[in-house]
Write an enzyme that holds these catalytic residues in place. Structure first.
Site, PDB file in Angstrom:
ATOM      1  N   ASP A 192      -6.118   0.643   0.288  1.00 33.72           N
ATOM      2  CA  ASP A 192      -6.579   1.618   2.343  1.00 33.72           C
ATOM      3  C   ASP A 192      -7.683   0.781   1.944  1.00 33.72           C
ATOM      4  OD1 ASP A 192      -8.113   3.072   0.779  1.00 33.72           O
ATOM      5  OD2 ASP A 192      -7.612   4.850   1.749  1.00 33.72           O
ATOM      6  N   LYS A 234       0.543  -1.169  -0.085  1.00 38.14           N
ATOM      7  CA  LYS A 234      -0.084  -0.414  -0.294  1.00 38.14           C
ATOM      8  C   LYS A 234       1.049   0.967   0.047  1.00 38.14           C
ATOM      9  CE  LYS A 234      -1.832   2.212   3.295  1.00 38.14           C
ATOM     10  NZ  LYS A 234      -2.073   3.641   4.222  1.00 38.14           N
TER      11      LYS A 234
END
Ligand code: SF4
Length: 282
Positions: A199, A180
């Site tokens: 996310d 991420k």
């Protein structure tokens, strides 16, 4: 009659004849009740039978549907980007590490002073993690985050000449950096779309829109990379993150205001004109 006092006229509706609970001769109690209290107007939501049902061959990741989702996202969020304040790849990396389990607003409150105090990656590399803790305490999980930031700085200085690498594999060798964070840095700073940022917003909304049924970020990313064209990976992440902040909340999403509403079959919609898809969850 005194001057200025007009006699009361019977209401045109005849309501004066309908004393609450009184039965009109020749009617049942049920009928009388319905006469005394006219039914409230129904909500403007179509009856389930009138809602467009998904066709037999409904495919939530059919290219036509995905294109429509992307088109509407473009109309809703044409120029969105990362909300973390930064002026270099290093600052973005630090801000992204600090944003875990926190909000961008919270991180943006901390980072200006942090980068003023430690202006270079070398300045961070010279710290012990404990020295950084008071500066990042308000972002939560400050001990782990301090270790990650200082560890990443040391590695960048020792292995990458003080420059944040623009390569997924190298970024993943930095302490505290998973896909991420690497995708945020690569996409936002280096403009390299090598993956999709997953996310909490992308996780939730991709499932609501049935672009994935997975629950693990890595598997969700793989699914999204299959259905979203690569040139859209960076923008799609930003758009979905903004959509999560503006309308598609984790609790009580504002479906009545959402331009995606009539193509969204999420099970936890708060308002719907289409059949709810039982498998699509937040
Ligand atoms: S209709 Fe509701 S659940 Fe679906 S994307 Fe919009 S806000 Fe989210």
């Amino acid at each position: 009659m005194p001057r200025g006092v007009a006699p009361r006229q019977p209401a045109r509706t005849g309501r004066q004849d309908r004393v609450k609970g009184a039965r009109v001769p020749g009617t049942s109690a049920k009928t009388a009740k319905s006469v005394a209290r006219p039914p409230k107007p129904r909500q403007a939501i179509p009856k389930p039978s009138a809602r467009p049902a998904k066709s037999k061959g409904y495919d939530p990741v059919a290219p036509k549907r995905v294109v429509e989702i992307l088109k509407r996202l473009d109309q809703m969020y044409p120029d969105v980007t990362c909300a973390l304040t930064h002026s270099s790849a290093w600052e973005l990396l630090v801000a992204t590490i600090l944003s875990a389990q926190s909000t961008d607003v919270n991180v943006n409150r901390v980072t200006p002073e942090l980068f003023r105090k430690y202006p270079t990656v070398e300045a961070f590399a010279a710290l012990a993690p404990e020295q950084l803790e008071p500066d990042v305490r308000s972002t939560g999980f400050f001990r782990n985050k301090s270790k990650s930031v200082v560890g990443a700085a040391k590695k960048i200085v020792s292995d990458f000449g003080g420059q944040v690498p623009d390569d997924m594999e190298k970024l993943l060798t930095l302490p505290g950096v998973a896909r991420k964070t690497a995708n945020v840095v690569l996409g936002t700073w280096f403009k390299k779309g090598v993956g999709v940022v997953v996310d909490t917003h992308v996780h939730r909304i991709s499932r609501r829109l049935e672009l994935t049924k997975e629950d693990e970020p890595q598997k969700i990313e793989q699914d999204l990379m299959k259905v979203i064209p690569q040139e859209k990976w960076i923008l799609f992440s930003h758009q979905i993150i903004w959509h999560g902040r503006k309308l598609c909340y984790a609790r009580k999403p504002k479906c009545a205001d959402c331009p995606l509403e009539n193509i969204c079959h999420a099970a936890d919609k708060t308002w719907s004109t289409v059949e709810i898809h039982k498998n699509a969850k937040a």
